[in-house]
Design a protein around this motif. Structure first.
Motif, PDB file in Angstrom:
ATOM      1  N   ASP A 109     -51.856  53.221  24.174  1.00  0.00           N
ATOM      2  CA  ASP A 109     -52.181  54.547  24.708  1.00  0.00           C
ATOM      3  C   ASP A 109     -52.055  55.621  23.625  1.00  0.00           C
ATOM      4  OD1 ASP A 109     -52.602  53.396  27.245  1.00  0.00           O
ATOM      5  OD2 ASP A 109     -50.476  53.575  27.724  1.00  0.00           O
ATOM      6  N   LYS A 110     -51.013  55.533  22.837  1.00  0.00           N
ATOM      7  CA  LYS A 110     -50.820  56.472  21.723  1.00  0.00           C
ATOM      8  C   LYS A 110     -51.937  56.282  20.698  1.00  0.00           C
ATOM      9  CE  LYS A 110     -48.657  59.296  18.878  1.00  0.00           C
ATOM     10  NZ  LYS A 110     -48.917  60.719  18.953  1.00  0.00           N
ATOM     11  N   ALA A 111     -52.318  55.039  20.448  1.00  0.00           N
ATOM     12  CA  ALA A 111     -53.396  54.758  19.491  1.00  0.00           C
ATOM     13  C   ALA A 111     -54.702  55.415  19.925  1.00  0.00           C
ATOM     14  CB  ALA A 111     -53.584  53.249  19.340  1.00  0.00           C
ATOM     15  N   LEU A 112     -55.023  55.336  21.205  1.00  0.00           N
ATOM     16  CA  LEU A 112     -56.255  55.950  21.707  1.00  0.00           C
ATOM     17  C   LEU A 112     -56.207  57.467  21.555  1.00  0.00           C
ATOM     18  CD1 LEU A 112     -56.916  53.737  24.851  1.00  0.00           C
ATOM     19  CD2 LEU A 112     -58.185  53.738  22.687  1.00  0.00           C
ATOM     20  N   SER A 162     -50.487  50.866  28.534  1.00  0.00           N
ATOM     21  CA  SER A 162     -51.243  50.308  29.652  1.00  0.00           C
ATOM     22  C   SER A 162     -52.064  49.083  29.291  1.00  0.00           C
ATOM     23  CB  SER A 162     -52.178  51.389  30.210  1.00  0.00           C
ATOM     24  OG  SER A 162     -53.113  51.777  29.217  1.00  0.00           O
ATOM     25  N   MET A 163     -52.074  48.678  28.000  1.00  0.00           N
ATOM     26  CA  MET A 163     -52.881  47.517  27.615  1.00  0.00           C
ATOM     27  C   MET A 163     -52.299  46.839  26.388  1.00  0.00           C
ATOM     28  SD  MET A 163     -56.209  49.481  25.963  1.00  0.00           S
ATOM     29  CE  MET A 163     -56.194  50.896  27.055  1.00  0.00           C
ATOM     30  N   ASP A 164     -52.707  45.580  26.195  1.00  0.00           N
ATOM     31  CA  ASP A 164     -52.260  44.854  25.002  1.00  0.00           C
ATOM     32  C   ASP A 164     -53.239  45.111  23.854  1.00  0.00           C
ATOM     33  OD1 ASP A 164     -54.492  43.189  25.363  1.00  0.00           O
ATOM     34  OD2 ASP A 164     -53.316  41.458  25.976  1.00  0.00           O
ATOM     35  N   SER A 188     -62.340  59.094  -3.759  1.00  0.00           N
ATOM     36  CA  SER A 188     -61.268  60.075  -3.910  1.00  0.00           C
ATOM     37  C   SER A 188     -60.239  60.039  -2.781  1.00  0.00           C
ATOM     38  CB  SER A 188     -61.856  61.477  -4.032  1.00  0.00           C
ATOM     39  OG  SER A 188     -62.598  61.785  -2.875  1.00  0.00           O
ATOM     40  N   ALA A 189     -60.674  59.796  -1.554  1.00  0.00           N
ATOM     41  CA  ALA A 189     -59.747  59.819  -0.423  1.00  0.00           C
ATOM     42  C   ALA A 189     -59.296  58.404  -0.079  1.00  0.00           C
ATOM     43  CB  ALA A 189     -60.424  60.450   0.796  1.00  0.00           C
ATOM     44  N   PRO A 190     -57.985  58.226   0.168  1.00  0.00           N
ATOM     45  CA  PRO A 190     -57.527  56.890   0.554  1.00  0.00           C
ATOM     46  C   PRO A 190     -58.050  56.540   1.947  1.00  0.00           C
ATOM     47  CG  PRO A 190     -55.732  58.469   0.697  1.00  0.00           C
ATOM     48  CD  PRO A 190     -56.912  59.195   0.112  1.00  0.00           C
ATOM     49  N   PRO A 191     -58.340  55.256   2.196  1.00  0.00           N
ATOM     50  CA  PRO A 191     -58.802  54.880   3.529  1.00  0.00           C
ATOM     51  C   PRO A 191     -57.704  55.105   4.568  1.00  0.00           C
ATOM     52  CG  PRO A 191     -58.522  52.934   2.135  1.00  0.00           C
ATOM     53  CD  PRO A 191     -58.250  54.130   1.284  1.00  0.00           C
ATOM     54  N   VAL A 192     -58.093  55.596   5.732  1.00  0.00           N
ATOM     55  CA  VAL A 192     -57.140  55.887   6.800  1.00  0.00           C
ATOM     56  C   VAL A 192     -57.081  54.694   7.747  1.00  0.00           C
ATOM     57  CG1 VAL A 192     -56.566  57.429   8.720  1.00  0.00           C
ATOM     58  CG2 VAL A 192     -57.623  58.354   6.644  1.00  0.00           C
ATOM     59  N   VAL A 193     -55.879  54.122   7.884  1.00  0.00           N
ATOM     60  CA  VAL A 193     -55.666  52.991   8.781  1.00  0.00           C
ATOM     61  C   VAL A 193     -54.753  53.427   9.920  1.00  0.00           C
ATOM     62  CG1 VAL A 193     -53.753  52.065   7.388  1.00  0.00           C
ATOM     63  CG2 VAL A 193     -54.945  50.558   8.974  1.00  0.00           C
ATOM     64  N   LEU A 194     -55.108  53.045  11.135  1.00  0.00           N
ATOM     65  CA  LEU A 194     -54.243  53.281  12.290  1.00  0.00           C
ATOM     66  C   LEU A 194     -53.525  51.979  12.588  1.00  0.00           C
ATOM     67  CD1 LEU A 194     -53.087  54.817  14.674  1.00  0.00           C
ATOM     68  CD2 LEU A 194     -55.220  54.402  15.916  1.00  0.00           C
ATOM     69  N   LEU A 195     -52.214  52.007  12.462  1.00  0.00           N
ATOM     70  CA  LEU A 195     -51.359  50.839  12.626  1.00  0.00           C
ATOM     71  C   LEU A 195     -50.676  50.916  13.979  1.00  0.00           C
ATOM     72  CD1 LEU A 195     -49.903  48.380  11.397  1.00  0.00           C
ATOM     73  CD2 LEU A 195     -48.423  49.974  10.180  1.00  0.00           C
ATOM     74  N   VAL A 196     -50.936  49.919  14.838  1.00  0.00           N
ATOM     75  CA  VAL A 196     -50.381  49.913  16.192  1.00  0.00           C
ATOM     76  C   VAL A 196     -49.434  48.725  16.315  1.00  0.00           C
ATOM     77  CG1 VAL A 196     -50.921  50.036  18.647  1.00  0.00           C
ATOM     78  CG2 VAL A 196     -52.612  50.802  16.972  1.00  0.00           C
ATOM     79  N   ALA A 222     -57.006  44.196  24.476  1.00  0.00           N
ATOM     80  CA  ALA A 222     -57.708  45.196  25.284  1.00  0.00           C
ATOM     81  C   ALA A 222     -57.992  46.443  24.441  1.00  0.00           C
ATOM     82  CB  ALA A 222     -56.897  45.550  26.530  1.00  0.00           C
ATOM     83  N   LEU A 223     -57.010  46.859  23.639  1.00  0.00           N
ATOM     84  CA  LEU A 223     -57.207  48.004  22.753  1.00  0.00           C
ATOM     85  C   LEU A 223     -58.369  47.737  21.796  1.00  0.00           C
ATOM     86  CD1 LEU A 223     -56.440  50.730  21.463  1.00  0.00           C
ATOM     87  CD2 LEU A 223     -54.768  49.477  20.080  1.00  0.00           C
ATOM     88  N   ALA A 224     -58.396  46.556  21.210  1.00  0.00           N
ATOM     89  CA  ALA A 224     -59.468  46.206  20.268  1.00  0.00           C
ATOM     90  C   ALA A 224     -60.835  46.281  20.943  1.00  0.00           C
ATOM     91  CB  ALA A 224     -59.224  44.807  19.707  1.00  0.00           C
TER      92      ALA A 224
END
Length: 128
Positions: A42-45, A67-69, A6-14, A72-74
């Motif tokens: 930083d915003k993604a975190l 502060s990171m590429d 029922s709910a669409p998957p939530v993706v965070l796009l950076v 590093a985020l991954a």
């Protein structure tokens, strides 16, 4: 993920490039994803801390702001939120040894919208 159907998957796009962010966001929304956007790591975190419903992370590598590429985020996401699959994209070449956390996927830019959607859906299936 009890309400998968029922709910669409939530993706965070950076993505730091506004045009690429908009294009990828539109592509994913049209494919049925609920898209959250962040211009740098930083915003993604911050989004990940506030939104426990994020099911997958897609990040660019080269992001001058923050502060990171993307690599590093991954690695941070794989450590703090191991249940969230990670897709890394870059137009700057392929990852070297140790760049990507275990289980992360990589696709080079430019990518076809269909390939992006297919890869994200495959990452979600593998994580389920």
């Amino acid at each position: 993920m009890t309400e998968e159907s029922s709910a669409p998957p939530v993706v965070l796009l950076v993505e730091d490039d506004g045009l690429l962010l908009m294009e990828a966001s539109d592509t994913l929304a049209e494919a049925g994803f609920d898209v959250l956007e962040a211009p740098h790591a930083d915003k993604a975190l911050a989004v990940l801390k506030d939104r426990p419903d994020v099911e997958i992370l897609m990040t660019d590598v080269d992001m001058p702001m923050g502060s990171m590429d993307g690599f590093a985020l991954a690695r941070v996401v794989a450590h703090r939120w191991p249940e969230i699959p990670v897709l890394i994209v870059s137009g700057m070449g392929t990852p070297g040894p140790g760049d990507m956390p275990e289980g992360a996927r990589f696709i080079p830019k430019p990518y076809a919208p269909t390939m992006l959607v297919r890869t994200l859906k495959a990452c979600l299936k593998r994580a389920a």
